[in-house]
Scaffold this active site. Structure first.
Site, PDB file in Angstrom:
ATOM      1  N   THR B 186       0.852  -1.196   0.000  1.00  0.00           N
ATOM      2  CA  THR B 186       0.000   0.000   0.000  1.00  0.00           C
ATOM      3  C   THR B 186       0.879   1.232   0.000  1.00  0.00           C
ATOM      4  O   THR B 186       2.042   1.138  -0.327  1.00  0.00           O
ATOM      5  CB  THR B 186      -0.934   0.123   1.210  1.00  0.00           C
ATOM      6  OG1 THR B 186      -1.743   1.294   0.991  1.00  0.00           O
ATOM      7  CG2 THR B 186      -0.176   0.343   2.499  1.00  0.00           C
ATOM      8  N   ASN B 388      -5.194  15.503  -9.508  1.00  0.00           N
ATOM      9  CA  ASN B 388      -4.096  14.863 -10.215  1.00  0.00           C
ATOM     10  C   ASN B 388      -3.612  15.619 -11.432  1.00  0.00           C
ATOM     11  O   ASN B 388      -2.520  15.378 -11.922  1.00  0.00           O
ATOM     12  CB  ASN B 388      -4.468  13.426 -10.557  1.00  0.00           C
ATOM     13  CG  ASN B 388      -4.385  12.583  -9.320  1.00  0.00           C
ATOM     14  OD1 ASN B 388      -3.308  12.371  -8.792  1.00  0.00           O
ATOM     15  ND2 ASN B 388      -5.533  12.159  -8.811  1.00  0.00           N
TER      16      ASN B 388
END
Lengths: 393, 393
Positions: B186, B388
């Protein structure tokens, strides 16, 4: 030297001899064509490539019930309803709707695009089919009849002259803007030709051309239930393999780029070229990972020369790769490589200018083998989210 | 009957004996902690799971240079710069920076998150490291020091009481909001315990807990270069395997759900449960395809009960499946199945109410085998694109 010449023609399907087509409004969409047809005055050889989605839509199941090498003279087209996930009833509906057509049909076909999960409205088809005029040749109307979220119609036509002066024609219409993905045939595309191409060459050249065009593009990585590319030949003019191959490759590549340019909410088309990978297969894996990465796609939208996302995506793709031999170019600008590890301001400014263009190329040389592959993608914008959040409303 | 009890504790790492931690601002971010540390007054057993990205960042390469079963007493943490794609120099930078720490360190570690492709600013580290106070126990500050696009800090702490009345503690901090994907360890997560857990159990239980938590979530399908989950034990309190297993599973699952809830621009968390698939592997494939599909994610954002996209995505995932045996539920509402092929208004309204919730479950019963898997995803909003597209600016 080539023994043929190819020229682009205006308009679309009307350049091909032997076919009739039109688009009408049946009330599924507002005021614009939503049902169309392609009709031929003789039966046609047909070749097709379909989606790899296991839930292939009813029109595809219906097509596959005909025996190998069947010929047809009719395709009914509609948008707004995909007739997918409708079970056996969806296939029966097609037979019933096609039985309403007031014309002598040979192995008639249907092709649909739109929302998944609803039965076709047979009454509306019954009504509109009475208004069909099988002498019409309106390529514009039929190209529009298959549009869904497309913002422009997609037509390409070529005239091929062989060196004995004889000619044949090939033209196509396509639709597609979303649910466009890498492992498929594509959305809908109908290629008509009057060239007397043998069935086995149709199958071979169609598959090759699809691999080099639609199978290399991705808008969103989703494979539709309805993807169809169909090639029909009325065989009224001569055939020459090299010429036909070049023509169909050109047409499908052009259409695939038009679909990408019309990618839902997309502002730019980007080629992702991978070179010197361990194998072509590994190059393909990395190239497709790039064209489907949300972080790459949003960086393209933001025109941010953040090559770290390019590298990270290649690294995550599971292929063999070494950060010490990797080189990344934006067009001809080296942005990462042996002697360029960090972006200086000058390089960043140059990269930024490249990213502002409508289309450009990102090249990654892995420098470990001989494999290469290029796929084509687009940016991910607010508009994509908007279109797909509101699709059914 | 269980021979232990587990209760949740307030705050975070300060519940665990033997550790010291803090976060300070070194000037990489504005006014908030951007550098932190975890220090132990004894050396600790350590177990870690890292990214599968082949371009693993410098801190991961640095970790892997220590010999098996090494012990450590120090981890330096930073955000804003991932120290990834920085080559051998990036690893050397870590050794140099760690040499600035004014304290007796045993096999010191570093862990970084942020932008890829830039060397660390050693001078800034040198300066801030002088200000470190190794007697501080500020979990809030160190949890914040590893945040990037996270909108809230992520801490969980548990106290485990064994049936002889003895206790041990386990607590963790994590960061992550984007570049969160299915095939990884992760983002960053540090689990501290004072339980005297043997090294082999640490490795086994950490891996299991990661598989059941972080490896089941996806924000965007991108695997970071820096993903790290690390478990440190100060071994000051007793150990019991069942109790520890339940505690670490609970903590990592909670943190994984917090990361998902904080998924960049995400508004809701959705569980994708696949049942009665041909195998667990096939169920996993379909479940992960759903949590990564742009069309599914945008439909979640639009709160559009367009189950056709669920079906299409399963169909495209390449698993064995039959549209006649498939059933799709939104929570307990059957939305597609044998006797429900089209959405009536009442069902659609009910589905819409379910989709408005912060979290809900989409269950697909394939009815062809015994395989099952559940993964967790979130919606895709304008905000994701914005975050983003603008990440580096």
């Amino acid at each position: 030297m080539k023994n043929f010449t190819i020229i682009s023609k205006k308009n679309g399907l009307e350049n091909v001899e032997g076919f009739f087509f039109d688009g009408l409004n049946a009330g599924f969409k507002k005021d614009v064509p939503d049902v169309g047809f392609i009709y031929s005055d003789t039966t046609c050889r047909v070749s097709a490539v379909f989606t790899t989605n296991i839930f292939a839509a009813a029109p595809i199941k219906h097509f596959k019930r005909y025996k190998d090498n069947f010929e047809t003279n009719f395709i009914l087209l509609n948008s707004k309803n995909a007739n997918a996930m409708t079970g056996e009833k969806g296939v029966e509906d097609i037979d019933e709707i096609l039985s309403f057509v007031d014309c002598k049909l040979q192995n008639p076909l249907m092709s649909s695009t739109g929302v998944i999960g609803y039965r076709l409205d047979k009454e509306k088809f019954k009504k509109i089919l009475k208004e069909f005029d099988f002498s019409k040749r309106d390529s514009d109307a039929v190209a529009k009849a298959i549009m869904t979220t497309d913002s422009f119609k997609k037509e390409v036509a070529l005239e091929v002259t062989l060196n004995d002066g004889k000619k044949f024609n090939i033209a196509a219409i396509a639709k597609g803007a979303g649910m466009i993905n890498p492992a498929m045939a594509t959305m809908l595309c109908f290629v008509l030709t009057d060239s007397d191409i043998p069935k086995e060459d149709m199958d071979e050249l169609l598959k090759e051309a699809v691999d080099e065009s639609f199978n290399k593009i991705s808008v969103d990585g989703d494979t539709s239930t309805n993807d169809t590319v169909m090639l029909l030949s009325s065989a009224k003019n001569p055939y020459q393999k090299d010429a036909f191959k070049e023509a169909i490759n050109f047409i499908l590549f052009e259409l695939s780029q038009m679909i990408l340019r019309d990618g839902e909410g997309s502002n730019k088309v980007v080629a992702f070229e991978i070179n010197s990978a361990k194998s072509d297969e590994e190059a393909k894996k990395a190239s497709k990972a790039l064209s489907n990465s949300l972080l790459v796609k949003t960086a393209l939208f933001g025109e941010d020369p953040n090559w770290g996302r390019i590298a990270s995506t290649i690294g995550a793709s599971g292929i063999e790769c070494d950060e010490n031999s990797l080189e990344i170019y934006y067009d001809d600008l080296l942005i990462y490589g042996k002697d360029r590890r960090e972006l200086d301001c000058q390089t960043e400014e140059k990269a930024y200018q490249i990213m502002k263009k409508d289309s450009f190329k990102i090249t990654c040389n892995l420098n470990i083998g001989e494999g290469s592959y290029t796929s084509y993608g687009c940016d991910l914008s607010y508009e994509y989210v908007k279109i797909n959040a509101e699709y059914r409303t």
